[in-house]
Scaffold this motif. Sequence first.
Motif, PDB file in Angstrom:
ATOM      1  N   VAL A 108      76.813  28.948  30.662  1.00  0.00           N
ATOM      2  CA  VAL A 108      75.616  28.355  30.084  1.00  0.00           C
ATOM      3  C   VAL A 108      74.795  29.481  29.471  1.00  0.00           C
ATOM      4  O   VAL A 108      74.546  30.495  30.123  1.00  0.00           O
ATOM      5  N   LYS A 109      74.367  29.313  28.214  1.00  0.00           N
ATOM      6  CA  LYS A 109      73.663  30.387  27.499  1.00  0.00           C
ATOM      7  C   LYS A 109      72.196  30.019  27.271  1.00  0.00           C
ATOM      8  O   LYS A 109      71.875  29.086  26.521  1.00  0.00           O
ATOM      9  N   PRO A 110      71.262  30.726  27.950  1.00  0.00           N
ATOM     10  CA  PRO A 110      69.849  30.548  27.621  1.00  0.00           C
ATOM     11  C   PRO A 110      69.591  30.969  26.180  1.00  0.00           C
ATOM     12  O   PRO A 110      70.279  31.846  25.631  1.00  0.00           O
ATOM     13  N   ALA A 111      68.605  30.334  25.549  1.00  0.00           N
ATOM     14  CA  ALA A 111      68.276  30.700  24.170  1.00  0.00           C
ATOM     15  C   ALA A 111      67.895  32.174  24.083  1.00  0.00           C
ATOM     16  O   ALA A 111      68.252  32.861  23.119  1.00  0.00           O
ATOM     17  N   ASP A 112      67.168  32.676  25.077  1.00  0.00           N
ATOM     18  CA  ASP A 112      66.799  34.089  25.137  1.00  0.00           C
ATOM     19  C   ASP A 112      67.207  34.616  26.514  1.00  0.00           C
ATOM     20  O   ASP A 112      66.457  34.476  27.484  1.00  0.00           O
ATOM     21  N   GLY A 113      68.379  35.201  26.570  1.00  0.00           N
ATOM     22  CA  GLY A 113      68.833  35.703  27.855  1.00  0.00           C
ATOM     23  C   GLY A 113      70.339  35.794  27.919  1.00  0.00           C
ATOM     24  O   GLY A 113      71.063  35.387  26.994  1.00  0.00           O
ATOM     25  N   ASP A 114      70.838  36.349  29.002  1.00  0.00           N
ATOM     26  CA  ASP A 114      72.265  36.557  29.176  1.00  0.00           C
ATOM     27  C   ASP A 114      72.953  35.278  29.637  1.00  0.00           C
ATOM     28  O   ASP A 114      72.344  34.394  30.252  1.00  0.00           O
ATOM     29  N   VAL A 115      74.241  35.200  29.335  1.00  0.00           N
ATOM     30  CA  VAL A 115      75.056  34.058  29.736  1.00  0.00           C
ATOM     31  C   VAL A 115      75.089  33.954  31.261  1.00  0.00           C
ATOM     32  O   VAL A 115      75.238  34.957  31.970  1.00  0.00           O
ATOM     33  N   VAL A 116      74.953  32.728  31.754  1.00  0.00           N
ATOM     34  CA  VAL A 116      75.078  32.449  33.184  1.00  0.00           C
ATOM     35  C   VAL A 116      76.453  31.842  33.410  1.00  0.00           C
ATOM     36  O   VAL A 116      76.809  30.841  32.778  1.00  0.00           O
TER      37      VAL A 116
END
Length: 323
Positions: free
Chosen positions: A41-49
């Motif tokens: 899951v990719k936050p719009a601003d942040g690293d992939v979870v």
Amino acid sequence: LGACGGGSSSSPGTGTLNLMITDSPVDAAEEVVVVFAGVEVKPADGDVVTFDYCDPAIDVTLCKKIDLLQLQDGATTNLLDDEELAAGEYAWVRLKVYTDPAALDASYIVIKNEETQNLETYNLFIPSGGQTGLKLVSGFTIAQGSIKRLVIDFDLRKSVLAPRGLAPNYLLKPTLRMIDQQETATIVGDVDLAQLAGEQDVDPCVGGVYLFDGGGATPDDQDGDESDGADPVVYDSLEVDPLVGGTVASYSIPFVDAGDASSASYTVAFTCNFDVDESAEASEYNPAAISGEPGFETMNWTTFDVTVVPGATEPADFPVVAP
């Protein structure tokens, strides 16, 4: 993936994500098993979870092996279950799949041989699936303290191909939709195939139901070619229940996206020429063709405009049942 509002026990600044998968129907297969190794899951601003179930190279038994044919008519199964994530905007979801044409424990399909009636198993090859996974670029928001439930519709009827040169393997080119469960509706109906055949002057009636985006849409077959008309959102065969008999076929189209507004419009189309759409390669209908051109008038249609609202079940019958 599924979404609904409400409180949760998540920590301040977080929300909860549930990710579910379902399947639009397909006729030819007995099993379609896809092996999932995890979800990103990719936050719009942040690293992939990343949520990993397994490493297929070490122990494939820890992966999620899902027969998608068991997930029809609104059934779902969870890929993520009450996972806590930071509240905010998210850009995409990637499904990590295990596909290997040479591996017996990777994704596969079981087909009944119509000549011998034997069940035959073939590997499913997903182009770049093992390297890039199945990516859904569809943004969503997780509100603080909320539960987000998203549903991924894995449309097998559009996705399973048997192209020449790849025998004995089948090709899976996934057609995926990701819908917020809170914003979906269901369309249901009964279709009298005998009366439909009489209206369309087709005998015998090989029945099919199609759903097109927007009211007043011009029906087209599923051919992957947008130049001659939009492909259906979903489509399915219409067959009489042998235990009931008669000439009336029932259908249900779950997880129809009603949007984040108050309603959404669709066109429901019935045809007695569903055999034209037995596979994408066999498609030969062209709604823009004129007499003498390929694809001219190879399908007959009876259409209705339907407006859906979130959480509702909307009927669309033939003959039309008065409210």
